[in-house]
Every structure is written in C-alpha cells, then in structure tokens.
Design a protein around this motif. Structure first.
Motif, short mmCIF file in Angstrom:
data_model
loop_
_atom_site.label_atom_id
_atom_site.label_comp_id
_atom_site.label_asym_id
_atom_site.label_seq_id
_atom_site.Cartn_x
_atom_site.Cartn_y
_atom_site.Cartn_z
N ILE A 212 25.20 -19.56 -81.23
CA ILE A 212 23.99 -18.89 -81.06
C ILE A 212 23.09 -18.64 -82.50
O ILE A 212 23.63 -17.65 -83.26
N PHE B 258 26.59 -12.07 -78.15
CA PHE B 258 25.31 -12.56 -78.19
C PHE B 258 25.11 -13.10 -76.71
O PHE B 258 24.06 -13.51 -76.43
N TRP C 48 20.69 -22.63 -76.28
CA TRP C 48 21.03 -21.78 -75.15
C TRP C 48 20.03 -21.57 -74.32
O TRP C 48 20.16 -21.39 -73.02
N GLU D 181 17.73 -23.35 -80.54
CA GLU D 181 18.32 -22.63 -79.77
C GLU D 181 18.65 -23.40 -78.39
O GLU D 181 18.25 -23.15 -77.33
N VAL E 171 18.53 -12.10 -80.40
CA VAL E 171 18.85 -12.73 -79.15
C VAL E 171 18.03 -11.98 -78.05
O VAL E 171 17.30 -12.84 -77.24
#
Length: 222
Positions: free
Chosen positions: A204, A222, A12, A10, A72
C-alpha cells in the motif's frame, strides 16, 4: 486540480472497486489514535480539515505510522502524492507516542479514544495492538456507548500463530485483516474469529514522515 501523480500506483483502489466513484463530502470525523501525523508533509500541508487533538510530536520516527495511516484514510485529491479512500474526510489525530515516537503508551491510547468519543460521535481508527489493557478496553466501551464506531487492525502475527492482540477482540470493535494482490489473506495477517472484514494490506503506497515522501507498506494497519 491536477490528478495526484501516484494514484495510478494505488492498486488497492481497483481491488476495492472504488475507482471512478465519487467520494462523499465531509461527514462525521475520523480520529486516528496513533503516533501522530506530520502536518508539514506535502500530502497534508495546509489541509483545513486535519485537526490535532493534542500536541503532534514527529521527533525521530514519531509520526511515521500515524502519517501513513492518515494518508490511506484521507489523503486529499490535491495534485500531490496519493489519494485516500475518503479524501474529503474530517481527520482528527491523537498522538499516543512517547519519546522518539517508537512506543505507543496504553494510557495515551485510552486518553485519545476518550477525547475522540467526547468530541462527538465518529469513527475511531486504532491501527495498534498489544496485550489486553483495562484502560483501553474501558475507553473503547465508552466510545461505543457514546455512538462512535471503533475500528482496529487484526494484527501482523499470522506467521507466528496469530496470538490474540488487543483492542481487536471485543465484538463491538470492527476488526480488519489484510489481503494480498490476489485477494487472498496476506501471510502476515492475524487470523481469528474476531475478524469482521478484510481489505488490501500489501504494497500500500502511503505518505512517509521520515523523508516526507511516499513508500509502499504492508500491514493490517493499512
């Protein structure tokens, strides 16, 4: 608890600077008005603070988008799959999809917004978009008046001239666009004066209701 095995993928989390931070405990609820959530997905099975506000019907591809969005936001730190940005969030889901789950009904979206708002103030997530609809607009207005924060995706039409998609434009809606791995605006992300925030939206890793696994996805949702 064993660390969630896909958390390292992940990326992000690093982009947003939240790795290493301690997330808050349960607070005001987050309602996802979408295609419903697959409550039997390994990511959510047995999660006590995931609440269905209406019947969740993950038939065919129904529940696919809503399940991904939910992961998410609030996939728990449970040793399975991924971890959401707010793993201890109280999640509520309203299934606004009809038929096989491929079409979101504007009347059902409005009903979901109102159900969430009347259940008490919180955050209402609208990863949806379309033409201007009076019922949805009035529902958003009432939700804000009752103290909820309404968050909407800006849309995925950046490569098509960024036509205006609702419910993102009203000034009292927090509108979120997507960035890529370099922090630049994603090519597909709709651009408009209505955008308030931008956050990672490319590659994502999300929970997928189709095979009850995890897949990378792109989108302002997302």
């Amino acid at each position: 608890i064993t660390p969630d095995p896909l958390k390292a993928q992940e990326t992000w989390r690093q982009q947003m600077g939240i790795d290493g931070l301690t997330p808050p405990g349960p607070g005001i609820p987050i309602t996802i008005v979408d295609s419903g959530v697959d409550f039997a997905h390994p990511e959510f099975a047995g999660r006590p603070d995931l609440v269905a506000l209406n019947s969740q019907e993950p038939i065919g591809v129904g529940g696919e988008h809503g399940t991904s969005v939910a992961s998410v936001i609030g996939a728990p730190a449970n040793g399975i799959g991924v971890v959401g940005i707010y793993p201890q969030a109280v999640l509520r889901s309203w299934d606004a999809a009809l038929g096989s789950g491929t079409r979101l009904d504007s009347g059902q979206i409005a009903a979901g917004i109102l159900a969430a708002a009347r259940a008490g103030h919180g955050v209402i997530n609208l990863s949806v978009g379309g033409n201007r609809d009076l019922a949805v607009e009035l529902a958003v207005n009432q939700a804000v008046a009752l103290g909820s924060l309404v968050v909407a995706a800006s849309g995925n039409s950046g490569d098509e001239g960024s036509p205006v998609g609702y419910p993102a434009p009203p000034p009292h809606v927090t509108t979120v666009a997507a960035t890529d791995a370099s922090g630049q605006v994603a090519s597909f992300s709709s651009r408009s004066p209505y955008v308030d925030l931008a956050a990672p939206g490319v590659g994502i890793l999300v929970a997928s209701a189709i095979n009850r696994d995890w897949q990378p996805e792109d989108g302002t949702s997302f």
